[in-house]
Design an enzyme around this catalytic site. Sequence first.
Site: not given
Ligand code: GLV
Length: 328
Positions: A241, A270, A294
């Site tokens: 993250r 983001e 991502h």
């Molecule tokens: C993607 O970032 C997730 O947490 O599934």
Amino acid sequence: MVFTIFVTRNIPGEGIEMLKRNKMFKVRVSTYNGILPRRALLKAVKGCHAVLALLTDRIDEAFFKAAGPQLKIVANYAVGFDNIDVKAAAAHNVVVTNTPGVLTNAVAEFTVAALMALSKHLEGADLFTRSGKYKGWDPNLFLGDELQGKTIGIVGLGRIGYKVAHTMGAGFGMKIIYNDPRINKDFEKKYGAQFMKLPALLKQADYVTLHVPLLPSTHHLISTKEFNVMKKTAYLINTARGPVVDEKALTRALKNRRIAGAALDVFECEPAIDCDMTDTLELKKLDNVILTPHIASATREARNEMSLIVARNIIAVLSGKKPLTPAQ
Ligand code: GLV
Ligand code: GLV
């Protein structure tokens, strides 16, 4: 009784069809093209019994108030659930579920790809070739490092961190050091891995890869102090993250060559690549960072399994059963 299920954005996979086939459910899928704006989200969830949410939806007190007391479950289409206020959910008797396990391969494979791309300068070499700079074989061109015998620092030894360690340790002969709230003796024995406190890990690792959830305790886990102890030749990979890394500090570290480079699949603010929303931050201009939008879990396999898990969780909870994968 017919239960209403709201899906905040169309998702790939068979999960939605599975829900639609059930006569007990009325499934509404957002037709908005993109991340449902906050106001539309709060309006759309009113009266729903289940919400299939994405990591881009903020699920907080205002959300639960807007939905109403009949809401039973928010099934997050992600393994991370830092977008959800789980305390508020509990206070409103709403079950929260996530999708653990099924995206382990996808994210681990992506992490390995990012690590390899960094070590072999794939991105820079591609740009170089594409822009017509290749004028003949050159023994000094894009010298990289071999991974055999180098050290990988795994920060967060969950399923994903474990799989990355396995691949890089067993497959590429890297030395493994790790940091996690829990010591895993079996893992240490199997891979000759060594547990280390974070500063020691950062000092020794040639590659540092992050696999922790975003929590108050992991916010800005990697900041100026941490970059300052890393090797100048070290690389950072973040597929976890964005806010786990202090992006301003990272930009400085990359610019000053305090570390060799980074691969980022997630960003602190983001979808902005910088936190002041102007997208003018140097990060995008630096040649020692790889930026991806991502997509670490973006495999057809993972996304299909994720959609099935969210559907099964919703079916279980609306049938009065326990969820399969409660978020915890
Ligand atoms: C993607 O970032 C997730 O947490 O599934
Ligand atoms: C996520 O699935 C993790 O445990 O790393």
